[in-house]
Design a protein around this motif. Structure first.
Motif, PDB file in Angstrom:
ATOM      1  N   PHE A 129       9.735 -21.297 -13.794  1.00  0.00           N
ATOM      2  CA  PHE A 129      10.329 -20.269 -12.954  1.00  0.00           C
ATOM      3  C   PHE A 129      11.823 -20.559 -12.882  1.00  0.00           C
ATOM      4  CE2 PHE A 129      11.833 -18.569  -8.896  1.00  0.00           C
ATOM      5  CZ  PHE A 129      11.268 -17.310  -8.862  1.00  0.00           C
ATOM      6  N   ASP A 187      12.261  -4.319  -9.579  1.00  0.00           N
ATOM      7  CA  ASP A 187      11.883  -5.424 -10.439  1.00  0.00           C
ATOM      8  C   ASP A 187      12.139  -5.051 -11.898  1.00  0.00           C
ATOM      9  OD1 ASP A 187       9.780  -3.760 -11.240  1.00  0.00           O
ATOM     10  OD2 ASP A 187       8.312  -4.732  -9.924  1.00  0.00           O
ATOM     11  N   ARG A 228       5.840 -15.906 -10.173  1.00  0.00           N
ATOM     12  CA  ARG A 228       5.803 -14.804 -11.126  1.00  0.00           C
ATOM     13  C   ARG A 228       7.210 -14.310 -11.468  1.00  0.00           C
ATOM     14  NH1 ARG A 228       1.024 -15.027  -8.677  1.00  0.00           N
ATOM     15  NH2 ARG A 228      -0.798 -14.044  -9.659  1.00  0.00           N
ATOM     16  N   PRO A 229       7.358 -13.705 -12.644  1.00  0.00           N
ATOM     17  CA  PRO A 229       8.683 -13.211 -13.044  1.00  0.00           C
ATOM     18  C   PRO A 229       9.291 -12.238 -12.044  1.00  0.00           C
ATOM     19  CG  PRO A 229       7.221 -13.248 -14.941  1.00  0.00           C
ATOM     20  CD  PRO A 229       6.364 -13.579 -13.750  1.00  0.00           C
ATOM     21  N   ASP A 230       8.477 -11.378 -11.418  1.00  0.00           N
ATOM     22  CA  ASP A 230       9.025 -10.417 -10.470  1.00  0.00           C
ATOM     23  C   ASP A 230       9.728 -11.103  -9.302  1.00  0.00           C
ATOM     24  OD1 ASP A 230       8.316  -8.187 -11.888  1.00  0.00           O
ATOM     25  OD2 ASP A 230       6.498  -7.767 -10.735  1.00  0.00           O
ATOM     26  N   THR A 231       9.266 -12.283  -8.944  1.00  0.00           N
ATOM     27  CA  THR A 231       9.899 -12.999  -7.839  1.00  0.00           C
ATOM     28  C   THR A 231      11.275 -13.525  -8.229  1.00  0.00           C
ATOM     29  OG1 THR A 231       7.731 -13.550  -6.923  1.00  0.00           O
ATOM     30  CG2 THR A 231       9.571 -14.868  -6.154  1.00  0.00           C
ATOM     31  N   GLU A 265      -6.477 -17.775  -6.977  1.00  0.00           N
ATOM     32  CA  GLU A 265      -5.269 -17.961  -6.169  1.00  0.00           C
ATOM     33  C   GLU A 265      -5.598 -17.822  -4.683  1.00  0.00           C
ATOM     34  OE1 GLU A 265      -1.452 -17.002  -7.745  1.00  0.00           O
ATOM     35  OE2 GLU A 265      -2.342 -15.806  -9.360  1.00  0.00           O
ATOM     36  N   ILE A 276       0.898 -18.843  -7.971  1.00  0.00           N
ATOM     37  CA  ILE A 276       1.633 -19.132  -9.201  1.00  0.00           C
ATOM     38  C   ILE A 276       2.913 -18.304  -9.200  1.00  0.00           C
ATOM     39  CG2 ILE A 276       1.573 -18.995 -11.714  1.00  0.00           C
ATOM     40  CD1 ILE A 276      -1.537 -19.183 -11.437  1.00  0.00           C
ATOM     41  N   LYS A 321       4.169 -24.339 -14.206  1.00  0.00           N
ATOM     42  CA  LYS A 321       4.620 -22.973 -14.439  1.00  0.00           C
ATOM     43  C   LYS A 321       6.143 -22.947 -14.402  1.00  0.00           C
ATOM     44  CE  LYS A 321       4.317 -18.447 -14.819  1.00  0.00           C
ATOM     45  NZ  LYS A 321       3.789 -17.809 -16.038  1.00  0.00           N
ATOM     46  N   PRO A 369      -6.564 -19.517 -14.152  1.00  0.00           N
ATOM     47  CA  PRO A 369      -5.210 -19.315 -14.679  1.00  0.00           C
ATOM     48  C   PRO A 369      -4.691 -20.518 -15.469  1.00  0.00           C
ATOM     49  CG  PRO A 369      -5.338 -18.565 -12.407  1.00  0.00           C
ATOM     50  CD  PRO A 369      -6.624 -19.290 -12.691  1.00  0.00           C
ATOM     51  N   ILE A 420      -6.690 -13.792 -10.595  1.00  0.00           N
ATOM     52  CA  ILE A 420      -6.021 -13.851  -9.291  1.00  0.00           C
ATOM     53  C   ILE A 420      -7.028 -13.943  -8.157  1.00  0.00           C
ATOM     54  CG2 ILE A 420      -4.504 -12.619  -7.707  1.00  0.00           C
ATOM     55  CD1 ILE A 420      -3.182 -11.334 -10.166  1.00  0.00           C
TER      56      ILE A 420
END
Length: 310
Positions: free
Chosen positions: A103, A298, A118-121, A236, A116, A101, A93, A232
């Motif tokens: 956020f 989301d 993520r936008p959904d979080t 990860e 990492i 990264k 990644p 991933i």
């Protein structure tokens, strides 16, 4: 430099899978070749990947690549860049290669010790901000994060609520050290109290201390791990992804004990899989520890966050 020249320029024709050391390579030519190289290695974000890695190799901002488009790379810069593109071609990644990264519009250092962000979080953080505001907790809230990872969630909340009290735990000492570093980088103070623990095991069961408990726990079913993208599943931390046979092992464990540590009316917020709503709702009803349940979507319109109130 406008974007149009990189679109109009002729692509570099290369005899091998690495830039040649025998001729000068300008920034623009190197970008062109790298985008083509990444596409041949089936990377969907070839252009942005090439820009981020070249900016790292040259220790500059992405915009500088176009301002300095005709600048040749020296031998050391080209050597460093070759190493970076080989790592990305192996599907490591970008965030692990660059070490950063973004956020919540904040920079977070990331390593393979943590997921990492993520936008959904960010939807989880947005829901938390809404709950804290609606409940009138505001800056007086006491918030606990379970599984802090890089620190993205708690640091984002602490950035919004300067006078709040924040606590965060993780069973990984490497994650705690990284989260502390990110807190110092983005907050410049020590308002977050970090400690090691495995979910609720590190907490006293006889004190309800928190207005909010928040977590992005592992929620991917074990059998689905092998179907994840190579970026991933190979790089990860599996422990932060694998939620057991149905993906709900960690979520059930949190639901079973979180109410013991919430003040009356306190909120439990969990990120979840998009197909887990029915199972989670049924389990919460069976437990009887929570007075109300709500689900939030989301950015793709999928169920992503569950809110349960004590």
């Amino acid at each position: 430099m406008p974007w149009s020249p990189i679109i109009k320029a002729k692509p570099c024709s290369m005899p091998s899978d690495s830039p040649s050391d025998t001729e000068p390579w300008t920034i623009l030519k190197t970008l062109h070749w790298t985008v083509d190289f990444f596409k041949r290695h089936h990377l969907d974000t070839a252009r942005i990947d090439a820009e981020l890695l070249l900016a790292k190799a040259l220790k500059c901002q992405r915009i500088d690549l176009y301002i300095r488009h005709d600048q040749p790379l020296d031998g050391n810069e080209l050597s460093i860049f070759k190493g970076l593109i080989r790592r990305r071609a192996a599907h490591e990644p970008i965030a692990y290669i660059t070490g950063i990264k973004e956020f919540w519009s904040l920079p977070f250092e990331v390593t393979p010790d943590v997921l990492i962000p993520r936008p959904d979080t960010e939807c989880l953080v947005e829901t938390a901000v809404s709950v804290l505001t609606d409940r009138g907790f505001g800056d007086s809230a006491r918030t606990l994060e379970l599984g802090v990872g890089s620190g993205a969630i708690t640091v984002a909340l602490a950035h919004e609520y300067r006078n709040g009290r924040f606590f965060a735990l993780d069973r990984s000492w490497a994650a705690i050290c990284l989260a502390k570093k990110n807190a110092g980088r983005n907050l410049g103070d020590h308002r977050i109290h970090f400690f090691a623990g495995d979910w609720m095991d590190a907490l006293s069961a006889d004190r309800a201390l928190f207005d909010m408990i928040i977590s992005n726990p592992p929620y991917i079913p074990t059998a689905d791990i092998a179907t994840l993208s190579e970026d991933i599943r190979r790089f990860e931390p599996v422990a932060a992804l694998d939620g057991g046979p149905d993906g709900l092992d960690a979520i059930r464990r949190i639901l079973e004990t979180a109410h013991l540590h919430l003040r009356p009316g306190g909120a439990l917020l969990l990120e979840m899989g998009s197909d887990q709503r029915a199972a989670i709702e049924k389990y919460i009803d069976r437990l009887g520890h929570y007075s109300s349940v709500a689900f939030y979507k989301d950015y793709g319109g999928h169920d992503r966050v569950v809110l349960a109130r004590k």
